[in-house]
Design an enzyme around this catalytic site. Structure first.
Site, short mmCIF file in Angstrom:
data_model
loop_
_atom_site.label_atom_id
_atom_site.label_comp_id
_atom_site.label_asym_id
_atom_site.label_seq_id
_atom_site.Cartn_x
_atom_site.Cartn_y
_atom_site.Cartn_z
N LYS A 80 -7.92 -3.21 2.71
CA LYS A 80 -8.19 -4.09 1.58
C LYS A 80 -9.36 -5.01 1.92
CE LYS A 80 -5.79 -7.32 -1.57
NZ LYS A 80 -4.50 -7.97 -1.87
N SER A 155 -2.78 -7.80 -6.52
CA SER A 155 -4.23 -7.73 -6.43
C SER A 155 -4.73 -6.53 -5.61
CB SER A 155 -4.74 -9.03 -5.77
OG SER A 155 -4.27 -9.14 -4.43
N SER A 179 1.51 -8.76 -4.14
CA SER A 179 0.32 -7.92 -4.25
C SER A 179 0.29 -6.70 -3.35
CB SER A 179 -0.94 -8.76 -4.00
OG SER A 179 -1.10 -9.71 -5.02
#
Length: 501
Positions: A80, A155, A179
């Site tokens: 990420k 997210s 998330s």
């Protein structure tokens, strides 16, 4: 010819040890898959092909020479874009950091390199991890591989989508209010938020420091456990890092696959069901409870009345901490710079152009909540609610070994459907937020496909702080029981993406 992109990380490890495949072949297969489908999915913001193949070649040479290698050596991984990575761009999904290459590695990034895992690239995310859909990325939305018109969660939608689309076998995510778990739920994958402090946050761009936690994303519980053990451990660079051994997640997952949960008490959270929950989500959740019951578990109902206020408390604590953490992106210390004469005007112009609407919304809310005259009424009250939620968990864990609920109230919604309705967007995290407020570990694993729309649903398992291994054992047992019906992972049931020509 074997399609190695469809293999689990555990299968890849075994195949490399047996000489059936090389790390270069695994890495190249995933890079080819990214080239074929990521134009439609948009899971990646940066592809790190050259370096990934270099690492893979080094692993193959070391294995050929008979060197002892880390367990996950040679298995590719996606990261990420919230984690700083030396030699690769790190943007946190924001235009304000576009093109920035950090001069150092985050602790988790360093551990991946030490484990000799080829890093395929950086995955898309909501800007500074503020969002529940990955529609708030400064670089455009990520699409759910199950239906490209739908969101992949947020997210960390890029990480979950990369796994669900077979572009990576493993990925790193971050979980501030769900998330990791929420994207796992809507993409039919596995996501784990460890106990707060169990994985170092050093080098993870902060959103809300008392809530943020890095964790593993995978397609199976065992794969998540393998990655968890690489990521975890004490880090003197992180003041919140737990100084204790990494939980025995892999052993617990393998024990769980034996399928005996006799004596385990599973607590169903009364407040996380009913109104607002999609019928198909609840149906698959209840079927999963029956599977656990069939494995010997005792199902009990528990009540956590303070959860009613969790969403409101979270959306005061998070913006307050975010407004403080994001103050450094001011055109002077970090981020882009829009020249407007003096420092004050330059700072205002830079933040106006560099931040997206959702980030601005939360900074304004957080600054207001912390302002003189409102601190006690808003931020102080939210922290009191946080204490009540922690006490509810303590009482519930006296009655049950783990607590369970649907991970998300609904299956993935269409891109654009809730973009102009922040409250509807925030409600998608209603079941995941309490774990972050209490600092306890949580896992989402697939519970099936909702009959009304053919999209994946998720089953959430919560354990007491420091008892991460407990949820791996129970998650692996449930996964095996459900997989007998699916004929493998739920991801194998997803429609095939069209390959780029």
């Amino acid at each position: 010819m074997t399609d190695w992109t469809r293999a689990s990380a555990a299968q890849m490890i075994a195949a490399m040890k047996a000489g059936e495949v090389t790390s270069v072949e695994l890495t190249q297969a995933h890079l080819d898959r990214i080239a074929d489908v990521d134009g439609a999915v948009h899971a990646f913001l940066h592809v790190n092909g050259e370096e990934a193949l270099e690492v893979a070649r080094g692993v193959d040479a070391a294995r050929e020479a008979g060197e002892d290698l880390p367990e996950l050596a040679g298995v590719p991984i996606a990261v990420k874009d919230i984690l700083v990575t030396q030699g690769m761009p790190t943007t946190a999904g924001s235009k304000i950091l576009e093109g920035w290459e950090p001069p150092y590695d985050a602790t988790v990034t360093r551990k991946l390199r030490e484990a000799r895992m080829p890093i395929l690239g950086k995955t898309n995310m909501d800007e500074f991890a503020m969002g529940s859909s990955t529609e708030h990325s400064g670089y455009g939305p990520t699409h759910n591989p199950w239906d490209l018109e739908r969101i992949p969660g947020g997210s960390g939608g890029g990480s979950s989508a990369s796994i669900a689309s077979w572009e990576a076998p493993l990925a790193i995510g971050s979980d501030t209010g769900g998330s990791i778990r929420q994207p796992a739920s809507v993409t039919g994958t596995v996501g784990v938020k460890p106990t707060y402090g169990g994985v170092s946050r050093y080098g993870a761009i902060a959103l809300a420091s008392s809530l943020d936690q890095l964790g593993p994303c995978a397609r199976t519980v065992e794969d998540a456990a393998l990655l968890h053990e690489v990521m975890g451990g004490h880090d003197p660079m992180d003041a919140t890092s737990l100084n204790e051994p990494v939980p025995s997640c892999v052993a617990a997952a393998r024990e769980g696959r034996e399928g005996d949960l006799t004596g385990v008490r599973v607590g169903v959270i009364k407040e996380l069901s009913g109104e607002g929950y999609q019928a198909g989500v609840e149906q698959r959740f209840n079927e999963s409870l029956e599977k656990l019951k069939g494995l010997g578990a005792e199902i009990v109902e528990v009540s956590c009345p303070s959860f009613e206020y969790a969403l409101a408390a979270y959306y005061l604590i998070l913006p307050s901490e975010a407004s403080s953490n994001l103050a450094k992106f001011d055109s002077v210390r970090f981020g882009m710079r829009v020249e407007k004469g003096n420092v004050e005007r330059t700072m205002g112009a830079t933040r106006a152009e560099g931040f997206g609407d959702e980030v601005k919304r939360r900074i304004i809310l957080g600054t207001y909540a912390l302002s003189a005259g409102y601190y006690d009424a808003y931020y102080g009250s939210a922290q009191k609610v946080r204490t009540l939620i922690q006490r509810d968990f303590e009482a519930a864990f006296e009655k049950a070994d783990v607590l369970v609920s649907p991970t998300t109230p609904t299956t993935p919604f269409k891109i654009g459907e809730r973009i102009d309705d922040p409250l509807a967007m925030y409600l998608n995290d209603v079941a995941t937020i309490p774990a972050n407020l209490a600092g306890i570990p949580g896992m989402s694993l697939p519970s099936g496909i909702a009959p009304e729309d053919g999209l994946p649903t998720g089953f959430q398992i919560l354990a007491p702080a420091h008892e991460d291994a407990r949820m791996y054992r129970i998650g692996a047992a449930l996964e095996k029981a459900l997989a007998a019906e699916w004929g493998g992972t739920l991801s194998s049931q997803a429609p095939e993406l069209e390959v780029a020509k």
